[in-house]
Every structure is written in structure tokens, then in C-alpha cells.
Design a protein around this motif. Sequence first.
Motif, PDB file in Angstrom:
ATOM      1  N   UNK A  67       0.845  -1.192   0.000  1.00 43.02           N
ATOM      2  CA  UNK A  67       0.000   0.000   0.000  1.00 43.02           C
ATOM      3  C   UNK A  67       0.886   1.250   0.000  1.00 43.02           C
ATOM      4  N   UNK A  68       0.867   2.026  -1.076  1.00 46.15           N
ATOM      5  CA  UNK A  68       1.644   3.272  -1.114  1.00 46.15           C
ATOM      6  C   UNK A  68       1.233   4.227   0.004  1.00 46.15           C
ATOM      7  N   UNK A  69       2.127   5.127   0.372  1.00 43.34           N
ATOM      8  CA  UNK A  69       1.908   6.024   1.507  1.00 43.34           C
ATOM      9  C   UNK A  69       0.657   6.884   1.363  1.00 43.34           C
ATOM     10  N   UNK A  70       0.370   7.355   0.175  1.00 40.99           N
ATOM     11  CA  UNK A  70      -0.745   8.278  -0.015  1.00 40.99           C
ATOM     12  C   UNK A  70      -2.063   7.569  -0.325  1.00 40.99           C
ATOM     13  N   UNK A  71      -2.082   6.250  -0.137  1.00 42.88           N
ATOM     14  CA  UNK A  71      -3.252   5.458  -0.522  1.00 42.88           C
ATOM     15  C   UNK A  71      -4.019   4.964   0.701  1.00 42.88           C
ATOM     16  N   UNK A  72      -5.338   5.060   0.647  1.00 45.43           N
ATOM     17  CA  UNK A  72      -6.205   4.535   1.712  1.00 45.43           C
ATOM     18  C   UNK A  72      -6.566   3.095   1.394  1.00 45.43           C
ATOM     19  N   UNK A  73      -6.278   2.195   2.324  1.00 41.27           N
ATOM     20  CA  UNK A  73      -6.583   0.773   2.150  1.00 41.27           C
ATOM     21  C   UNK A  73      -7.867   0.425   2.893  1.00 41.27           C
ATOM     22  N   UNK A  74      -8.796  -0.243   2.206  1.00 43.31           N
ATOM     23  CA  UNK A  74     -10.047  -0.685   2.811  1.00 43.31           C
ATOM     24  C   UNK A  74     -10.213  -2.187   2.603  1.00 43.31           C
ATOM     25  N   UNK A  75     -10.362  -2.925   3.681  1.00 42.93           N
ATOM     26  CA  UNK A  75     -10.667  -4.347   3.574  1.00 42.93           C
ATOM     27  C   UNK A  75     -12.183  -4.513   3.685  1.00 42.93           C
ATOM     28  N   UNK A  76     -12.807  -4.869   2.571  1.00 46.86           N
ATOM     29  CA  UNK A  76     -14.259  -5.031   2.507  1.00 46.86           C
ATOM     30  C   UNK A  76     -14.578  -6.437   2.012  1.00 46.86           C
ATOM     31  N   UNK A  77     -14.531  -7.444   2.891  1.00 44.04           N
ATOM     32  CA  UNK A  77     -14.766  -8.823   2.445  1.00 44.04           C
ATOM     33  C   UNK A  77     -16.148  -9.011   1.843  1.00 44.04           C
ATOM     34  N   UNK A  78     -16.183  -9.534   0.638  1.00 42.70           N
ATOM     35  CA  UNK A  78     -17.454  -9.774  -0.056  1.00 42.70           C
ATOM     36  C   UNK A  78     -18.161 -10.980   0.529  1.00 42.70           C
ATOM     37  N   UNK A 125     -25.001  -6.203   0.480  1.00 37.07           N
ATOM     38  CA  UNK A 125     -23.611  -6.536   0.769  1.00 37.07           C
ATOM     39  C   UNK A 125     -22.850  -5.258   1.121  1.00 37.07           C
ATOM     40  N   UNK A 126     -22.407  -5.117   2.370  1.00 30.99           N
ATOM     41  CA  UNK A 126     -21.703  -3.892   2.785  1.00 30.99           C
ATOM     42  C   UNK A 126     -20.478  -3.581   1.928  1.00 30.99           C
ATOM     43  N   UNK A 127     -19.818  -4.617   1.419  1.00 30.05           N
ATOM     44  CA  UNK A 127     -18.607  -4.398   0.615  1.00 30.05           C
ATOM     45  C   UNK A 127     -18.929  -3.638  -0.663  1.00 30.05           C
ATOM     46  N   UNK A 128     -19.907  -4.110  -1.416  1.00 33.80           N
ATOM     47  CA  UNK A 128     -20.260  -3.438  -2.666  1.00 33.80           C
ATOM     48  C   UNK A 128     -20.983  -2.114  -2.407  1.00 33.80           C
ATOM     49  N   UNK A 129     -21.708  -2.020  -1.308  1.00 29.23           N
ATOM     50  CA  UNK A 129     -22.362  -0.759  -0.948  1.00 29.23           C
ATOM     51  C   UNK A 129     -21.300   0.330  -0.763  1.00 29.23           C
ATOM     52  N   UNK A 130     -20.243  -0.002  -0.007  1.00 28.17           N
ATOM     53  CA  UNK A 130     -19.193   0.998   0.229  1.00 28.17           C
ATOM     54  C   UNK A 130     -18.410   1.283  -1.052  1.00 28.17           C
ATOM     55  N   UNK A 131     -18.204   0.265  -1.871  1.00 26.32           N
ATOM     56  CA  UNK A 131     -17.524   0.478  -3.151  1.00 26.32           C
ATOM     57  C   UNK A 131     -18.284   1.494  -3.992  1.00 26.32           C
ATOM     58  N   UNK A 132     -19.588   1.320  -4.107  1.00 27.94           N
ATOM     59  CA  UNK A 132     -20.386   2.220  -4.941  1.00 27.94           C
ATOM     60  C   UNK A 132     -20.493   3.608  -4.330  1.00 27.94           C
ATOM     61  N   UNK A 133     -20.482   3.690  -3.001  1.00 32.52           N
ATOM     62  CA  UNK A 133     -20.504   5.004  -2.360  1.00 32.52           C
ATOM     63  C   UNK A 133     -19.243   5.806  -2.682  1.00 32.52           C
TER      64      UNK A 133
END
Length: 227
Positions: A67-78, A125-133
Motif C-alpha cells: 500500500x503506497x503512503x498516499x493510498x487509503x486501504x479498505x478491507x471489505x470482504x465480499x 452486501x456492505x462491501x459493494x455498498x461501500x464500493x459504490x458510495x
Amino acid sequence: LTEVENFRDLGGSKTKNGKSVKWGRFFRGGALYDLSASGKEFIEQLGLRSIVDFRDQQEIQKQIDYVPKETTYKNLPVVKLPAHEQNNTAIYTMEDRLKNIKTQEQADQYFQINEAIYQSAPFKNPAYKELLELLDKEEAFPLYQHCSAGKDRTGIGSALILLSLGVDKETVMGDYLLSATYRQKTNREYLKKTREKTDNEVIINLVKRLLSVERTLLQGTFDKIEE
């Protein structure tokens, strides 16, 4: 980027209103692990602001993302692990899960689980909900979404993004099916290792199906959405 399985840009797809999906905004593929210095440099040059990881914790333990320094990492298990497995630190591979399959009926039942995921995962599915948001958040882009192989959970995620942007279903299907081409080398190597460990053609044929992509799988997603 050959170091990352199934890596590609979703840009270029035409939308129904005559526009095109921008290049350099939406990327898809497999896990960003075990990268060389040049591979890390390539990822950094993309200027990613978000990495969305659809894997569960067992998968992540085996292949940790760069994960690059300026990147936000989100773990959203499908797909959520069963409760009795959530705190289990063991790593389960496809091989582990297939070793008890002996008959064609068992193989068919196993593949039906895959079909069921395609038909149920897009809903509530919370994972795809957050992806689309994230589509409404300019600061989230460029965005990279991935799972392990970059074809099933990521395939559904990519389809939902492209459909949301107004891309027609046949074009979306075309992008999905590209995973068969992008993963040819990896699939051949995995299948070779499988044949070295078993001569059970039922298992070998099931592995072939699980490694590739099939039109009927994503079509099942489309059908359920329309239904």
C-alpha cells in the motif's frame, strides 16, 4: 503489470449516452503482494488514492498488499467467513477445500456454491455498498479493487461500477470474460500442479472451471438484478 494477476484498467468502455469511462480512474486485478521494486514503482505512479480489498482475513494473511503512503486501504470482504472460521489462523487453499471431492455430484455441488455467490453477493452486501458510495467521492480516485485472482468478487465489483456508469451489459460481460485471457499462464501453471497431485478427472475438471470465468456466472448476476 505482469506481477499482479489479471491487472487492468476499466477505462475506455463506451456508455449508453455516448461517453466513455475515463482511463486511469478504475483499476482491477489480484492482490498487490510480493512486488519487485519496479512493480512498486508502477503502482506508485498510478497515483492510487484507494485500494479496496475484497478478500477475507485468511487470504490477506497469506498475501499482504503493498500500500503506497498516499493510498487509503479498505478491507471489505465480499464473502464473510463462517463464525467458527473467523478466528482461525489456518490458511485454506483451493486444494484444501477440494481434497474431499470424489464424485461428479460432489463437484457439481461445489460449483453451485460459486454460482450462488454470483447471484447473492450484489444484494445487501456492505462491501459493494461501500464500493459504490466511493463513486461520489473525488478524493477516492484513482481506485484499485481486487480479490485474490481478480476475477469473481472483483468481476462482480467491476460489473457494478460499469453498470452504474451506464455501460451496457454486453460490454460489461466482455470485460469480465477477459479474465480468461489475462489469467492463461497462471491457470496453466495451477492446473499442471493439480495434475501432479491427483489423477481424479472430476477434480481436475472442477479446477478448470474454478480457475476460469463463465458467461453463465455473471449472467446469473444480471438476471438476479433484473428480477
